[in-house]
Design a protein around this motif. Structure first.
Motif, PDB file in Angstrom:
ATOM      1  N   GLY A 189       9.533   4.007 -11.179  1.00 27.11           N
ATOM      2  CA  GLY A 189      10.901   4.309 -11.053  1.00 27.11           C
ATOM      3  C   GLY A 189      11.676   4.124  -9.819  1.00 27.11           C
ATOM      4  O   GLY A 189      12.934   3.841  -9.814  1.00 27.11           O
ATOM      5  N   ARG A 190      11.112   4.113  -8.912  1.00 25.23           N
ATOM      6  CA  ARG A 190      11.645   3.908  -7.432  1.00 25.23           C
ATOM      7  C   ARG A 190      11.448   2.560  -6.888  1.00 25.23           C
ATOM      8  O   ARG A 190      11.499   2.277  -5.630  1.00 25.23           O
ATOM      9  CB  ARG A 190      11.224   4.921  -6.334  1.00 25.23           C
ATOM     10  N   LEU A 191      11.023   1.707  -7.804  1.00 27.05           N
ATOM     11  CA  LEU A 191      10.561   0.249  -7.226  1.00 27.05           C
ATOM     12  C   LEU A 191      11.207  -0.951  -7.706  1.00 27.05           C
ATOM     13  O   LEU A 191      10.927  -2.063  -7.608  1.00 27.05           O
ATOM     14  CB  LEU A 191       9.069  -0.020  -7.594  1.00 27.05           C
ATOM     15  N   ASP A 192      12.410  -0.720  -8.466  1.00 26.90           N
ATOM     16  CA  ASP A 192      13.453  -1.662  -8.733  1.00 26.90           C
ATOM     17  C   ASP A 192      14.523  -2.009  -7.575  1.00 26.90           C
ATOM     18  O   ASP A 192      15.078  -1.206  -7.173  1.00 26.90           O
ATOM     19  CB  ASP A 192      14.258  -1.294 -10.016  1.00 26.90           C
ATOM     20  N   PRO A 193      14.246  -3.401  -6.933  1.00 25.47           N
ATOM     21  CA  PRO A 193      15.110  -3.782  -5.868  1.00 25.47           C
ATOM     22  C   PRO A 193      16.655  -3.679  -6.011  1.00 25.47           C
ATOM     23  O   PRO A 193      17.430  -3.945  -5.261  1.00 25.47           O
ATOM     24  CB  PRO A 193      14.437  -4.842  -5.335  1.00 25.47           C
ATOM     25  N   GLY A 199       0.795  -1.249  -0.023  1.00 29.71           N
ATOM     26  CA  GLY A 199      -0.042  -0.013   0.065  1.00 29.71           C
ATOM     27  C   GLY A 199       0.747   1.256  -0.109  1.00 29.71           C
ATOM     28  O   GLY A 199       0.492   2.346  -0.573  1.00 29.71           O
ATOM     29  N   ILE A 200       1.815   1.199   0.679  1.00 36.33           N
ATOM     30  CA  ILE A 200       2.852   2.393   0.912  1.00 36.33           C
ATOM     31  C   ILE A 200       3.495   2.544  -0.608  1.00 36.33           C
ATOM     32  O   ILE A 200       3.574   3.755  -0.983  1.00 36.33           O
ATOM     33  CB  ILE A 200       3.960   2.272   1.999  1.00 36.33           C
ATOM     34  N   LEU A 201       3.960   1.526  -1.060  1.00 36.13           N
ATOM     35  CA  LEU A 201       4.588   1.676  -2.317  1.00 36.13           C
ATOM     36  C   LEU A 201       3.696   1.669  -3.533  1.00 36.13           C
ATOM     37  O   LEU A 201       4.284   2.315  -4.541  1.00 36.13           O
ATOM     38  CB  LEU A 201       5.418   0.272  -2.464  1.00 36.13           C
ATOM     39  N   ASP A 202       2.535   1.624  -3.288  1.00 39.80           N
ATOM     40  CA  ASP A 202       1.393   2.025  -4.521  1.00 39.80           C
ATOM     41  C   ASP A 202       1.625   3.480  -4.513  1.00 39.80           C
ATOM     42  O   ASP A 202       1.049   4.038  -5.434  1.00 39.80           O
ATOM     43  CB  ASP A 202       0.047   1.496  -4.151  1.00 39.80           C
ATOM     44  N   HIS A 203       2.075   4.366  -3.806  1.00 39.56           N
ATOM     45  CA  HIS A 203       1.999   5.806  -3.768  1.00 39.56           C
ATOM     46  C   HIS A 203       3.468   6.255  -4.341  1.00 39.56           C
ATOM     47  O   HIS A 203       3.683   7.281  -3.952  1.00 39.56           O
ATOM     48  CB  HIS A 203       1.449   6.440  -2.461  1.00 39.56           C
ATOM     49  N   VAL A 204       4.265   5.333  -4.772  1.00 35.45           N
ATOM     50  CA  VAL A 204       5.583   5.593  -5.182  1.00 35.45           C
ATOM     51  C   VAL A 204       5.567   5.329  -6.725  1.00 35.45           C
ATOM     52  O   VAL A 204       5.199   4.318  -7.041  1.00 35.45           O
ATOM     53  CB  VAL A 204       6.728   4.895  -4.448  1.00 35.45           C
ATOM     54  N   GLY A 205       6.225   6.162  -7.422  1.00 35.71           N
ATOM     55  CA  GLY A 205       6.463   5.747  -8.732  1.00 35.71           C
ATOM     56  C   GLY A 205       7.360   4.655  -9.197  1.00 35.71           C
ATOM     57  O   GLY A 205       8.192   4.418  -8.457  1.00 35.71           O
ATOM     58  N   VAL A 249       5.776  -5.759 -11.053  1.00 36.26           N
ATOM     59  CA  VAL A 249       6.226  -4.379 -11.549  1.00 36.26           C
ATOM     60  C   VAL A 249       7.262  -4.407 -12.602  1.00 36.26           C
ATOM     61  O   VAL A 249       7.320  -4.103 -13.690  1.00 36.26           O
ATOM     62  CB  VAL A 249       6.745  -3.736 -10.508  1.00 36.26           C
ATOM     63  N   GLY A 250       8.408  -5.444 -12.302  1.00 36.56           N
ATOM     64  CA  GLY A 250       9.476  -5.557 -13.262  1.00 36.56           C
ATOM     65  C   GLY A 250       9.227  -6.419 -14.280  1.00 36.56           C
ATOM     66  O   GLY A 250      10.146  -6.647 -15.320  1.00 36.56           O
ATOM     67  N   GLY A 251       7.941  -7.305 -14.227  1.00 33.29           N
ATOM     68  CA  GLY A 251       7.880  -8.046 -15.413  1.00 33.29           C
ATOM     69  C   GLY A 251       8.879  -9.440 -15.258  1.00 33.29           C
ATOM     70  O   GLY A 251       9.020 -10.294 -16.375  1.00 33.29           O
ATOM     71  N   GLN A 252       9.764  -9.829 -14.264  1.00 30.56           N
ATOM     72  CA  GLN A 252      10.312 -10.988 -14.381  1.00 30.56           C
ATOM     73  C   GLN A 252       9.567 -12.144 -14.134  1.00 30.56           C
ATOM     74  O   GLN A 252       8.386 -12.195 -13.532  1.00 30.56           O
ATOM     75  CB  GLN A 252      11.510 -10.706 -13.385  1.00 30.56           C
TER      76      GLN A 252
END
Length: 573
Positions: A282-286, A274-280, A480-483
């Motif tokens: 571009g900031r979600l690639d671990p 839920g928190i990361l749903d409010h982040v673009g 998100v990353g499609g892996q």
């Protein structure tokens, strides 16, 4: 398809599927195999949490987490001179719930006879199974404890007085006898359900329960360095019932993520999403410094809420408030460019009740995999199994507890009691406080993924406080990353230690972050520049994820398992 933390459990599950059994039949067979072949990670005296999605039916949570016994009071521990629940010994034992839960699941949703399901575990217990390196390491760590204080454990785990070497074969004839006694108890019944029910009664009301009471009543060495008697009684076992309940769910990028409630740590994953749903995106690639920083900070916020608000005594309506999109947006706004060094739970109704914050910089060096001290104190020991059958039924189960190092082996039974009560606090204000008859808050946290109401994946991992952290990386990389599932499992992992641990000694490392070496020196350098206290672990050390998948449109199945440790395995056809 089947996937688990041990190839023999995967093999058993796949054999059941090949012979026409359902995912429930297969998962149950695998679970009893795990009791035998990963005794340092789980056992019959332990617990489990599972999520089950019957083909064409609604998913549900199976709770095999037993409660605190009637005698497990804060006053009793104080009278014993304790200010915490010990990390090893029978005083830390919840009512064993794993076997009862599996029997209920098999009776209500399986098709096989109990004797056929137990055949795999019986064969391995009687004729032997290979010792894996971590089993050797665990026994070696507590060998002196066994020799000095737990003689019944010496008989089983130190054959010939020596630590068994990796690759050698161990047997457990006493546990095989226990299983055979359950089957014998069920034979007089006229049908399958009756046989399972009589076996359950034999476990909860017969010789097993009596032996557990007699063992617990004898003082033995605990992790505080003194001898205590446990409080578990046969009446506690007889009163326990495994329960089912609706999962807690939230949608993320077109997928519904289903978890157990706040008596587990499962909602941590939902809060972090839920928190990361409010982040673009571009900031979600671990795999990047920006992504690893953002994910770690989101997890720290979610885990802080776990410490302050989760537990079997959680406030009514808690998750509605914590999972509210507006609340998640406000939490996301707390993520800055630098690593936070504070424990920042949500302030829902004034100041939350927080546990003691004991700093231990050495805790950051942990890999998140099972570790055990000489006195039996243990962190993060667990197993996992995922199964999907040809009809689309899925099971994601995380068995744990009852480890060989948790308390002395019960003579005649071939297993020991667990220590899940160590996750309870003695502060009467805490939502995860110790109360007789109340479940301890557990770290066990399997996951189901659904689309349009149909199950599409079952996944999970061992790892104590890291379970939902590593699963979050998987979801970000796939959704998100499609892996692919295997790519996501193989990718470099990390986790935060900036939260009080669920296992004794329950320390934390402010800004602590443990990363696999493969994340890369440039990423590590930037994370340190942002203020993270980074510990670099080995290149393949973090996580033991497995997953099975199904495409509802085509019926195509898939599976993936963790290569770390060369022990997990996925199979299918």
């Amino acid at each position: 398809m089947s996937a688990s933390t041990h190839w023999l459990a995967t093999g058993a599950a796949q054999s059941v599927l090949e012979r026409g059994g359902t995912a429930v039949d297969a998962a149950t067979a695998a679970a009893f195999v795990l009791h035998v072949v990963e005794p340092h990670l789980n056992g019959p005296g332990g617990d489990l949490v599972a999520l089950v999605a019957p083909a064409g039916g609604a998913p549900f949570v199976l709770c095999g987490q037993g409660p605190a016994p009637a005698g497990a009071t804060r006053e009793h521990l104080a009278a014993e001179g304790l200010d915490h629940v010990p990390g090893a010994g029978a005083l830390a034992a919840a009512v064993p719930g794993a076997v009862v839960a599996w029997l209920r699941l098999l009776a209500e949703h399986g098709t096989w006879e109990l004797a056929d399901v137990l055949e795999y575990a019986l064969d391995l217990a009687e004729h032997g199974y290979p010792v894996v390196p971590r089993l050797t390491a665990t026994i070696a760590a507590v060998a002196d404890l066994f020799r000095e204080h737990w003689p019944s454990s010496v008989e089983l785990w130190l054959p010939g007085g020596r630590v068994p070497e990796a690759g050698t074969t161990l047997t457990n004839p006493e546990y095989a006898s226990t299983l055979r006694a359950l089957l014998a108890a069920g034979r007089p019944a006229a049908d399958r359900l009756g046989r399972i029910e009589l076996a359950r009664r034999a476990w909860q009301e017969g010789a097993v329960a009596q032996a557990l009471e007699e063992f617990a009543a004898k003082p033995h060495r605990h992790s505080d360095g003194r001898d205590h008697a446990g409080v578990l009684r046969a009446a506690d076992l007889a009163a326990f019932r495994a329960t089912t309940e609706e999962p807690v769910c939230r949608d993320f990028r077109g997928t519904t993520v289903a978890k157990a409630g706040p008596w587990s740590q499962g909602p941590v994953l939902l809060q972090a999403l839920g928190i990361l749903d409010h982040v673009g995106d571009g900031r979600l690639d671990p795999g990047t410094a920006e992504g690893a920083h953002t994910v770690a900070e989101a997890l720290k916020l979610a885990l802080a809420d776990r410490e302050a608000h989760y537990g079997a005594a959680a406030a009514p309506g808690l998750l509605d408030r914590l999972l509210d999109p507006a609340h998640a947006r406000a939490r996301a706004a707390l993520i800055g460019p630098a690593a936070s060094r504070e424990l920042r739970p949500s302030r829902l109704d004034g100041d939350p009740v927080l546990p003691p914050l004991h700093v231990d910089g050495a805790a950051a060096a942990g890999t998140g995999e099972p570790t055990v001290a000489r006195d039996g104190e243990t962190r993060g020991d667990t197993c996992h199994v995922d199964v999907v059958d040809r009809w689309g039924t899925m099971v994601s189960a995380t068995p744990s507890g009852g480890w060989l190092q948790s308390s002395p082996t019960v003579p005649g039974l071939g297993f020991c009691l667990g220590t899940r009560l160590q996750m309870s606090w003695l502060d009467p204000r805490s939502p995860s406080r110790l109360d007789p008859g109340r479940r301890p808050r557990t770290t066990l946290s399997p996951t189901l993924l659904l689309r349009d109401g149909a199950a599409v994946a079952a996944l999970g991992t061992p790892g104590g406080d890291q379970q939902d952290q590593w699963q979050l990386l998987y979801l970000l990389r796939t959704l998100v990353g499609g892996q692919s599932p295997q790519e996501a499992i193989d990718a470099p992992a990390f986790h935060t230690t900036a939260v009080p641990g669920s296992f004794w000694p329950r320390t934390w490392t402010p800004a602590g972050l443990v990363v696999e070496e493969r994340l890369g020196p440039e990423v590590v350098a930037e994370l340190r520049g942002r203020g993270h206290a980074v510990t670099v672990s080995g290149p393949w050390t973090l996580g033991r994820l497995s997953v099975v998948t199904r495409d509802p449109a085509t019926g195509q199945l898939g599976a993936a398992a963790n290569p770390r440790g060369a022990q997990g395995y996925a199979a299918g056809r």
